[in-house]
Scaffold this motif. Structure first.
Motif, mmCIF file in Angstrom:
data_model
loop_
_atom_site.group_PDB
_atom_site.id
_atom_site.type_symbol
_atom_site.label_atom_id
_atom_site.label_comp_id
_atom_site.label_asym_id
_atom_site.label_seq_id
_atom_site.Cartn_x
_atom_site.Cartn_y
_atom_site.Cartn_z
ATOM 1 N N GLY A 163 0.780 -1.228 0.000
ATOM 2 C CA GLY A 163 0.000 0.000 0.000
ATOM 3 C C GLY A 163 0.803 1.264 0.000
ATOM 4 O O GLY A 163 0.263 2.338 0.095
ATOM 5 N N SER A 164 2.138 1.137 -0.119
ATOM 6 C CA SER A 164 2.964 2.332 -0.008
ATOM 7 C C SER A 164 2.918 3.187 -1.242
ATOM 8 O O SER A 164 3.183 4.378 -1.201
ATOM 9 N N GLY A 165 2.615 2.580 -2.437
ATOM 10 C CA GLY A 165 2.612 3.343 -3.664
ATOM 11 C C GLY A 165 3.999 3.807 -4.043
ATOM 12 O O GLY A 165 4.161 4.804 -4.716
ATOM 13 N N GLY A 166 5.030 3.115 -3.635
ATOM 14 C CA GLY A 166 6.395 3.519 -3.914
ATOM 15 C C GLY A 166 6.886 4.454 -2.839
ATOM 16 O O GLY A 166 6.347 4.541 -1.753
ATOM 17 N N GLY A 167 7.937 5.209 -3.161
ATOM 18 C CA GLY A 167 8.482 6.149 -2.199
ATOM 19 C C GLY A 167 9.500 5.480 -1.309
ATOM 20 O O GLY A 167 9.749 4.281 -1.380
ATOM 21 N N ASP A 168 10.146 6.273 -0.460
ATOM 22 C CA ASP A 168 11.190 5.736 0.382
ATOM 23 C C ASP A 168 10.621 5.309 1.727
ATOM 24 O O ASP A 168 9.426 5.357 1.963
ATOM 25 N N THR A 169 11.504 4.905 2.627
ATOM 26 C CA THR A 169 11.062 4.317 3.884
ATOM 27 C C THR A 169 10.410 5.321 4.821
ATOM 28 O O THR A 169 9.717 4.926 5.744
ATOM 29 N N ASN A 170 10.607 6.608 4.603
ATOM 30 C CA ASN A 170 9.963 7.581 5.488
ATOM 31 C C ASN A 170 8.592 8.008 4.975
ATOM 32 O O ASN A 170 8.006 8.973 5.470
ATOM 33 N N GLY A 171 8.092 7.305 3.961
ATOM 34 C CA GLY A 171 6.755 7.574 3.460
ATOM 35 C C GLY A 171 6.680 8.640 2.395
ATOM 36 O O GLY A 171 5.603 8.908 1.869
ATOM 37 N N LYS A 172 7.793 9.266 2.057
ATOM 38 C CA LYS A 172 7.781 10.299 1.029
ATOM 39 C C LYS A 172 7.873 9.675 -0.358
ATOM 40 O O LYS A 172 8.486 8.633 -0.555
ATOM 41 N N LEU A 173 7.243 10.338 -1.319
ATOM 42 C CA LEU A 173 7.336 9.900 -2.701
ATOM 43 C C LEU A 173 8.721 10.220 -3.250
ATOM 44 O O LEU A 173 9.397 11.148 -2.794
ATOM 45 N N ASP A 174 9.126 9.459 -4.230
ATOM 46 C CA ASP A 174 10.431 9.635 -4.868
ATOM 47 C C ASP A 174 10.192 10.201 -6.269
ATOM 48 O O ASP A 174 9.682 9.506 -7.149
ATOM 49 N N GLY A 226 6.122 19.781 -2.151
ATOM 50 C CA GLY A 226 6.443 20.208 -0.796
ATOM 51 C C GLY A 226 7.199 19.133 -0.044
ATOM 52 O O GLY A 226 8.106 18.489 -0.578
ATOM 53 N N ASP A 227 6.811 18.908 1.209
ATOM 54 C CA ASP A 227 7.486 17.917 2.061
ATOM 55 C C ASP A 227 7.001 16.490 1.815
ATOM 56 O O ASP A 227 7.464 15.563 2.484
ATOM 57 N N ARG A 228 6.077 16.317 0.875
ATOM 58 C CA ARG A 228 5.523 14.984 0.627
ATOM 59 C C ARG A 228 6.397 14.141 -0.296
ATOM 60 O O ARG A 228 6.066 12.976 -0.553
ATOM 61 N N ALA A 229 7.479 14.707 -0.821
ATOM 62 C CA ALA A 229 8.321 13.947 -1.746
ATOM 63 C C ALA A 229 9.781 14.342 -1.598
ATOM 64 O O ALA A 229 10.104 15.455 -1.182
ATOM 65 N N SER A 257 12.817 21.820 -9.481
ATOM 66 C CA SER A 257 12.334 22.934 -8.675
ATOM 67 C C SER A 257 10.819 23.081 -8.788
ATOM 68 O O SER A 257 10.129 23.343 -7.799
ATOM 69 N N VAL A 258 10.293 22.893 -9.996
ATOM 70 C CA VAL A 258 8.836 22.970 -10.185
ATOM 71 C C VAL A 258 8.157 21.839 -9.426
ATOM 72 O O VAL A 258 7.135 22.046 -8.753
ATOM 73 N N ALA A 259 8.718 20.631 -9.514
ATOM 74 C CA ALA A 259 8.145 19.492 -8.792
ATOM 75 C C ALA A 259 8.191 19.718 -7.286
ATOM 76 O O ALA A 259 7.233 19.384 -6.569
#
Length: 318
Positions: A18-29, A46-49, A39-41
């Motif tokens: 259910g993680s949908g990818g991303g790293d171990t701290n829950g942020k998207l990569d 924000g802090d979600r990736a 920079s646009v991304a």
């Protein structure tokens, strides 16, 4: 299997699936081809990736960048890839096309071409009128340097928000607000470009590379650079002697108000043209392809517009 162990195993499986990818701290990569698009991304995510750029060297030319196995691995593990397209950073498209399970991606050039052909996907004319969002209708004519057109970057930010929202539905509204905030800041830049067009529309300018053509066109400026020179620069060939002479004559005529110069594709010839322009009192405005250290996209494009505005205002060739 003991109940406790079964429950623990189930929890681990659900967490992994259910993680949908991303790293171990829950942020998207998120992986971007250049620091410009990173920079646009970042502005949208924000802090979600965790956002990283493959090319961040302001001395590098993304047109000729050769990818490494590490680049391919970074793209393969990403939750989202953001790249320019249009032949600019073709190494990304090559990596994605060779991956049978390629991650979702946003190609800026395609997104903005669709905007040119069909209008904004999500905004009606009424919404634009209510929000103050500008719709200019300039077509790109195949120019791939779409980050020099703030309205195009707004479109890309919306696409990034859509994809991030699909990956993290619980944060989709947050991504949409961030994209809208970026759009509002870029609308302010667009208004300043309107001011350049009002004061200097039709003014002749010269370029050493077609890097900022979309910005120059948007500002209503007349780029008098010989097309044979542009074609030679784009293909990486030396211009014919007659073409070089034509460029030199234009500089010596002092007709162009400004010379727009890309330092990242500079050659001995373009540096000579730059020096000749300066000796003739023609202001030179640098328009690079990647971000200087410590600046985000909004700061950078605002600074480039300010530099162009200042050079035109102060040019003796008006």
């Amino acid at each position: 299997m003991p109940a406790l162990l079964l429950g623990l195993t189930t929890t681990l499986v659900l967490t992994s699936c259910g993680s949908g990818g991303g790293d171990t701290n829950g942020k998207l990569d998120v992986v971007a081809s250049t620091d410009m698009w990173a920079s646009v991304a970042e502005a949208v995510a924000g802090d979600r990736a965790e956002v990283e750029a493959i090319i961040g060297d302001n001395e590098a030319d993304p047109h000729s960048y050769e990818s490494t196995p590490r680049d391919a691995a970074r793209i393969d593990r990403a939750d989202l890839v953001v790249y320019n397209g249009g032949g600019y950073d073709s190494f990304v498209a090559q990596i994605l096309s060779g991956d049978t399970e390629a991650p979702p991606s946003v190609e800026a050039f395609s997104a903005t071409r669709e905007r040119d052909q069909h209008g904004h996907d999500h905004d009606t004319a009424e919404n634009h009128a209510e929000s103050g969002h500008h719709e200019h209708g300039h077509e790109h004519s195949g120019n791939e340097h779409v980050w020099y057109e703030p309205s195009s970057v707004q479109q890309v930010a919306e696409r990034i928000s859509e994809h991030l929202g699909q990956l993290r539905p619980q944060h989709s509204a947050e991504f949409d607000r961030a994209a809208a905030d970026l759009g509002a800041r870029l609308d302010e830049v667009e208004q300043r470009i309107d001011g350049i067009e009002q004061r200097h529309g039709g003014t002749e300018v010269l370029t050493t590379a077609p890097i900022a053509d979309l910005l120059l066109d948007r500002a209503g400026l007349d780029d008098v650079t010989p097309r044979s020179f542009v074609r030679s620069v784009e293909s990486g060939n030396d211009p014919a002697a007659a073409t070089v002479a034509e460029m030199q004559d234009l500089v010596d005529s002092q007709r162009p108000a400004v010379l727009v110069h890309n330092p990242q594709t500079a050659s001995s010839l373009t540096e000579r043209i730059r020096t000749r322009a300066e000796n003739n009192g023609i202001p030179v405005v640098e328009m690079p392809e990647t971000l200087p250290e410590g600046q985000n996209y909004t700061q950078w494009i605002s600074g480039r517009v300010s530099a162009l505005e200042r050079a035109l205002d102060e040019s003796p060739n008006q």
